[in-house]
Design an enzyme around this catalytic site. Structure first.
Site, mmCIF file in Angstrom:
data_model
loop_
_atom_site.group_PDB
_atom_site.id
_atom_site.type_symbol
_atom_site.label_atom_id
_atom_site.label_comp_id
_atom_site.label_asym_id
_atom_site.label_seq_id
_atom_site.Cartn_x
_atom_site.Cartn_y
_atom_site.Cartn_z
ATOM 1 N N SER A 51 0.831 -1.341 -0.118
ATOM 2 C CA SER A 51 0.085 0.072 0.006
ATOM 3 C C SER A 51 0.985 1.327 0.007
ATOM 4 O O SER A 51 0.351 2.314 -0.069
ATOM 5 C CB SER A 51 -0.777 0.054 1.317
ATOM 6 O OG SER A 51 -1.826 -1.184 1.062
ATOM 7 N N GLY A 244 -4.232 -1.955 -1.133
ATOM 8 C CA GLY A 244 -3.399 -1.756 -2.319
ATOM 9 C C GLY A 244 -3.140 -0.184 -2.440
ATOM 10 O O GLY A 244 -3.462 0.638 -1.683
ATOM 11 N N CYS A 272 -9.230 -1.848 3.016
ATOM 12 C CA CYS A 272 -8.425 -0.686 2.859
ATOM 13 C C CYS A 272 -8.840 -0.247 1.242
ATOM 14 O O CYS A 272 -9.904 0.381 1.100
ATOM 15 C CB CYS A 272 -7.133 -0.928 2.993
ATOM 16 S SG CYS A 272 -6.113 0.607 2.985
ATOM 17 N N GLN A 276 -12.689 0.729 -0.515
ATOM 18 C CA GLN A 276 -13.107 1.842 -1.353
ATOM 19 C C GLN A 276 -13.511 1.278 -2.711
ATOM 20 O O GLN A 276 -14.583 1.934 -3.177
ATOM 21 C CB GLN A 276 -11.750 2.450 -1.399
ATOM 22 C CG GLN A 276 -11.080 3.159 -0.301
ATOM 23 C CD GLN A 276 -9.812 3.637 -0.399
ATOM 24 O OE1 GLN A 276 -8.900 3.546 -1.361
ATOM 25 N NE2 GLN A 276 -9.039 4.473 0.621
ATOM 26 N N GLY A 314 -4.524 7.043 2.049
ATOM 27 C CA GLY A 314 -4.650 8.590 1.785
ATOM 28 C C GLY A 314 -5.925 9.022 0.977
ATOM 29 O O GLY A 314 -6.293 10.379 0.848
ATOM 30 N N PHE A 315 -6.907 8.036 1.013
ATOM 31 C CA PHE A 315 -8.284 8.350 0.143
ATOM 32 C C PHE A 315 -9.219 7.716 1.430
ATOM 33 O O PHE A 315 -8.789 6.867 2.056
ATOM 34 C CB PHE A 315 -8.309 7.646 -1.213
ATOM 35 C CG PHE A 315 -7.676 8.383 -2.005
ATOM 36 C CD1 PHE A 315 -7.943 9.281 -3.036
ATOM 37 C CD2 PHE A 315 -6.236 8.060 -2.119
ATOM 38 C CE1 PHE A 315 -7.155 9.657 -4.033
ATOM 39 C CE2 PHE A 315 -5.404 8.757 -3.057
ATOM 40 C CZ PHE A 315 -5.859 9.601 -4.079
ATOM 41 N N HIS A 355 -6.970 -1.973 8.815
ATOM 42 C CA HIS A 355 -6.535 -3.253 8.583
ATOM 43 C C HIS A 355 -6.622 -4.208 9.706
ATOM 44 O O HIS A 355 -5.994 -4.326 10.815
ATOM 45 C CB HIS A 355 -5.086 -3.029 8.416
ATOM 46 C CG HIS A 355 -4.523 -2.448 7.159
ATOM 47 N ND1 HIS A 355 -4.290 -3.418 5.889
ATOM 48 C CD2 HIS A 355 -4.587 -1.204 6.783
ATOM 49 C CE1 HIS A 355 -4.074 -2.464 4.994
ATOM 50 N NE2 HIS A 355 -4.005 -1.166 5.467
ATOM 51 N N GLU A 357 -6.106 -7.342 9.870
ATOM 52 C CA GLU A 357 -4.814 -8.429 10.055
ATOM 53 C C GLU A 357 -3.855 -7.687 11.066
ATOM 54 O O GLU A 357 -2.873 -8.600 11.323
ATOM 55 C CB GLU A 357 -4.563 -8.668 8.760
ATOM 56 C CG GLU A 357 -3.586 -7.752 8.059
ATOM 57 C CD GLU A 357 -4.211 -6.563 7.553
ATOM 58 O OE1 GLU A 357 -3.483 -5.632 7.037
ATOM 59 O OE2 GLU A 357 -5.522 -6.624 7.338
#
Length: 384
Positions: A51, A244, A272, A276, A314-315, A355, A357
């Site tokens: 990521s 990612g 993540c 999105q 970042g999004f 996350h 995990e």
């Protein structure tokens, strides 16, 4: 021979910081988005997390590299970051698990780094001004020249970086020997039946696969561009959309595939970037955060329940666009009240921005993997 040499970090607005590097035999200039991570631990997991592709990571904790590098704590098979910024990088590390130092590891992969700068000042500046592109150089220290080079590199908005980190081939994943820190799960009875999970690889972290494996899942990892019919031909019990890098709205092929999968009513779990993309497929919108969420102590929750979570993005998904759809907000980031999790009111789709995990970070949200298992078991039962 490794010796200390001058280095410089330049931001796109002309701000610069002078420091040092341990890369005497390598003249390197690198450009990427300069971000910061507030975690006190987990630097190895962070620098190998896909990521972070195309990003220069600033560590706010002043001491980095003290426990070296080992082969068990990686989250991908290579270093993902574009560069590393720290107050101090330990040249000589100490841990019974270490196999090499952080400096040796970075030099082996030719990843530029700079230390000896005021990372507190840099972090505060990025918080005020927002993340921006920057450059680390130990070759040309002319900040005006480097600023011009930075202007030639595109910003993160609109960038599809998934082709750089996704697998090129479909493969089955079954880690035969789990890391030593998985002892508790290694001895745990696998009470779940073998459920077939397809992982769409947008830059998947290894610990996502480990968590599915310890819960007894049969895991097949597929490239991000895999056609819908190829996914369905495997007859999965569930689909996991991985983490990612880059701008999710630029991953048009991924959004298209997920839209087609939604018609099948197969359980889908997004993490993540996967969160999105799932929400974009459901017609929600995303936007770029000013400086993102990157750390291992982000509070997320809803209705008086709080989880401390590991985050790196970042999004984010736009709240107002979610409220217009048949979606429920299941979690908020309690620092800024952005959307941290959603679920569908009538279908087996759910996702989180953080996350579960961990790696690194707390395990508060680990229950989401077992929730995914339960949804898949119900789906299989109804299908039969």
């Amino acid at each position: 021979m490794i010796k200390k040499i001058p280095a410089i970090l330049v931001l796109e607005d002309g701000t610069y910081y002078k420091g040092w590097s341990f890369q005497a035999d390598q003249s390197i200039v690198t450009i990427g988005e300069v971000v910061f991570n507030t975690g006190m631990t987990g630097y190895q997991e962070i620098i190998t997390d896909p990521s972070y592709f195309q990003q220069i990571v600033t560590f706010t904790y002043p001491e980095i590299g003290n426990t070296g590098i080992n082969s068990e704590d990686i989250e991908s098979q290579t270093i993902s970051i574009k560069g590393l910024v720290a107050k101090n990088i330990c040249k000589i590390s100490s841990s019974w698990r270490q196999q090499e130092s952080l400096v040796q590891y970075l030099n082996r992969y030719k990843i530029p780094f700079i230390f000896g700068i005021d990372t507190r000042s840099l972090t505060q500046y990025l918080r005020r001004s927002g993340t921006m592109n920057g450059c680390i150089s130990n070759k040309n220290l002319n900040h005006a020249y480097l600023q011009r080079k930075i202007s030639e590199v595109p910003h993160m908005t609109g960038l599809d970086l998934i082709p750089n980190v996704t697998t090129n081939i479909m493969y089955d994943w079954d880690e035969k020997s789990l890391p030593s820190w998985y002892l508790a799960d290694r001895n745990r009875e696998k009470i779940y039946s073998q459920l077939k999970v397809i992982v769409i690889d947008f830059g998947v972290k290894l610990n996502i696969l480990r968590r599915l494996a310890t819960l007894g899942c049969q895991i097949t990892v597929m490239p991000a561009s895999t056609p819908t019919q190829d996914i369905l031909s495997c007859k999965p019990d569930g689909i996991l959309l991985s983490n990612g890098p880059g701008d999710p709205s630029a991953v048009n092929y991924g959004i298209k595939t997920v839209k087609e999968l939604l018609n099948q009513n197969i359980p889908i779990f997004g993490i993540c970037m996967g969160h999105q993309i799932l929400n974009l497929a459901l017609e929600a919108k995303t936007f770029k955060l000013k400086f993102g969420h990157r750390g291992i102590n982000h509070p997320s929750g809803l209705k008086q329940q709080v989880e401390i979570t590991s985050q790196n993005h970042g999004f984010a998904v736009d709240l107002q666009s979610v409220l217009k759809l048949s979606l429920q907000v299941t979690h908020f980031n309690l620092n800024d009240i952005t959307v941290a999790g959603t679920g569908h009111s009538r279908s087996p789709y759910f996702s989180v921005q953080y996350h579960p995990e961990s790696s690194p970070g707390p395990h508060d949200a680990d229950y989401l993997f077992e929730y995914f298992i339960e949804i898949m078991k119900q789906f299989r039962k109804e299908a039969n």
